[in-house]
Design an enzyme around this catalytic site. Structure first.
Site, short mmCIF file in Angstrom:
data_model
loop_
_atom_site.label_atom_id
_atom_site.label_comp_id
_atom_site.label_asym_id
_atom_site.label_seq_id
_atom_site.Cartn_x
_atom_site.Cartn_y
_atom_site.Cartn_z
NE ARG A 1 26.52 113.73 -51.58
CZ ARG A 1 25.41 113.43 -51.99
NH1 ARG A 1 24.67 114.11 -52.65
NH2 ARG A 1 25.21 112.15 -51.78
CG ASP B 1 26.84 110.13 -49.48
OD1 ASP B 1 26.33 108.99 -49.28
OD2 ASP B 1 26.91 110.49 -50.97
CG ASN C 1 18.62 107.40 -48.29
OD1 ASN C 1 18.89 108.37 -47.57
ND2 ASN C 1 19.20 107.22 -49.52
CB SER D 1 17.06 111.01 -48.92
OG SER D 1 17.12 109.72 -49.65
C1 IPE Z 1 22.27 111.28 -49.78
O1 IPE Z 1 23.03 110.44 -49.90
C2 IPE Z 1 21.21 111.27 -48.42
C3 IPE Z 1 21.89 111.33 -47.13
C4 IPE Z 1 23.28 111.09 -47.10
C5 IPE Z 1 21.19 110.84 -46.05
P1 IPE Z 1 22.68 109.40 -50.99
O2 IPE Z 1 23.81 108.11 -50.92
O3 IPE Z 1 21.22 108.74 -50.73
O4 IPE Z 1 22.69 110.11 -52.42
P2 IPE Z 1 23.06 109.50 -53.70
O5 IPE Z 1 22.01 108.41 -54.19
O6 IPE Z 1 24.30 109.36 -53.83
O7 IPE Z 1 22.57 110.61 -54.70
C1 IPE Z 2 25.19 107.81 -46.04
O1 IPE Z 2 25.87 106.69 -46.59
C2 IPE Z 2 23.84 107.29 -45.22
C3 IPE Z 2 22.60 107.24 -45.91
C4 IPE Z 2 22.33 107.78 -47.12
C5 IPE Z 2 21.48 107.05 -45.06
P1 IPE Z 2 25.38 105.89 -47.79
O2 IPE Z 2 24.83 104.54 -47.15
O3 IPE Z 2 24.85 106.65 -48.90
O4 IPE Z 2 27.03 105.41 -48.10
P2 IPE Z 2 27.66 105.07 -49.88
O5 IPE Z 2 27.14 106.28 -50.35
O6 IPE Z 2 26.69 103.93 -50.19
O7 IPE Z 2 29.09 104.88 -49.47
MG MG Z 3 25.46 107.52 -50.39
#
Ligand code: IPE
Ligand code: IPE
Ligand code: MG
Length: 242
Positions: A190, A23, A71, A68
């Site tokens: 994480r 993340d 996502n 996810s």
């Molecule tokens: C969790 O991250 C999923 C992945 C890293 C693939 P998210 O960015 O989607 O999670 P939330 O929305 O902050 O909980």
């Molecule tokens: C993780 O990074 C990648 C996925 C969830 C696919 P994010 O895209 O969630 O990055 P932040 O949380 O917005 O910084």
């Molecule tokens: Mg994220």
């Protein structure tokens, strides 16, 4: 830098299964005035590095949360950018990936495009006999959906008269999960500063140790992994005992 972190780790007692919620790509890009997609590109590069490093130090199972089920609700252009990166990875894995790594894709496969499903199945088949490290890529993955999927498999067996509902055990449900033949993650990492599980391995995480850090995924280095392992090795896992 890495040498300092290495000193703290006992390489004879590594966690068997490490899971990482990758993340913070979007925030990494924002801090640099770049589009979110640039963060995902750097995140994907880092994923390759960390996979290689885990193989080198002898981790047996590595699970990475790449995308996810939730996502899918992101803007279409971001979803497309992520799917393109995954597709590119699946193409390049034949050359790039250590030839001891077995790849498994866990998640709701039906949600992926037919082209991507084909690539996933081809790479899984190509690597299926490898025994060095299992790399689970959680793609279109949600733990609640996984548990529902497992529940349906058991319900079908009851429906077919193969067993009675009362005979269902935790082991049986466990076996019906995508990771049914694998040990639970010992350590869940994480980065990005969030302290939540975000629908990741809810069942398997029952006794996992957690490690959080403010470092954003594209900046997560092998030394962070070693810090997490060192901290893990200092914890007292009681599993409910004394
Ligand atoms: C969790 O991250 C999923 C992945 C890293 C693939 P998210 O960015 O989607 O999670 P939330 O929305 O902050 O909980
Ligand atoms: C993780 O990074 C990648 C996925 C969830 C696919 P994010 O895209 O969630 O990055 P932040 O949380 O917005 O910084
Ligand atoms: Mg994220």
């Amino acid at each position: 830098m890495i040498h300092l972190a290495e000193k703290k780790v006992d390489f004879s007692r590594l966690p068997k299964h490490i899971a990482i919620i990758m993340d913070g790509n979007g925030r990494w890009a924002k801090k640099r005035g770049l589009p979110r997609s640039a963060g995902h590109v750097r995140g994907a590069d880092n994923f390759r590095k960390i996979v290689r490093y885990c193989g080198e130090i002898g981790i047996s199972y590595l699970t990475v949360y790449a995308f996810s089920t939730e996502n899918w609700s992101r803007p279409q252009d971001e979803v497309n950018a992520l799917m393109n990166l995954l597709s590119e990875y699946l193409d390049r894995a034949y050359k790039e990936l250590d030839d001891r790594v077995r790849v498994r894709i866990i998640g709701e496969r039906d949600m992926l495009s037919p082209e991507l499903i084909e690539k996933v199945e081809a790479l899984e088949a190509y690597t299926k006999d490898r025994t060095g490290m299992v790399l689970n890529i959680a793609l279109s993955y949600g733990a609640r959906q996984e548990i529902v999927h497992a529940t349906k498999s058991l319900a079908k067996r009851v429906e077919n008269g193969e067993m009675k509902a009362d005979e269902i055990t935790t082991e049986m449900l466990n076996e019906c999960l995508y990771t049914g033949d694998q040990p639970d993650p010992d350590l869940i990492i994480r980065p990005s500063g969030e302290k939540r599980i975000s629908n990741f391995m809810l069942w398997q995480a029952a006794y996992s140790e957690f490690w959080y850090s403010n470092v954003l995924w594209p900046s997560f280095k092998p030394e962070h992994l070693l810090d997490a392992i060192a901290e893990y090795q200092g914890r007292n896992r009681r599993f409910g005992g004394v």
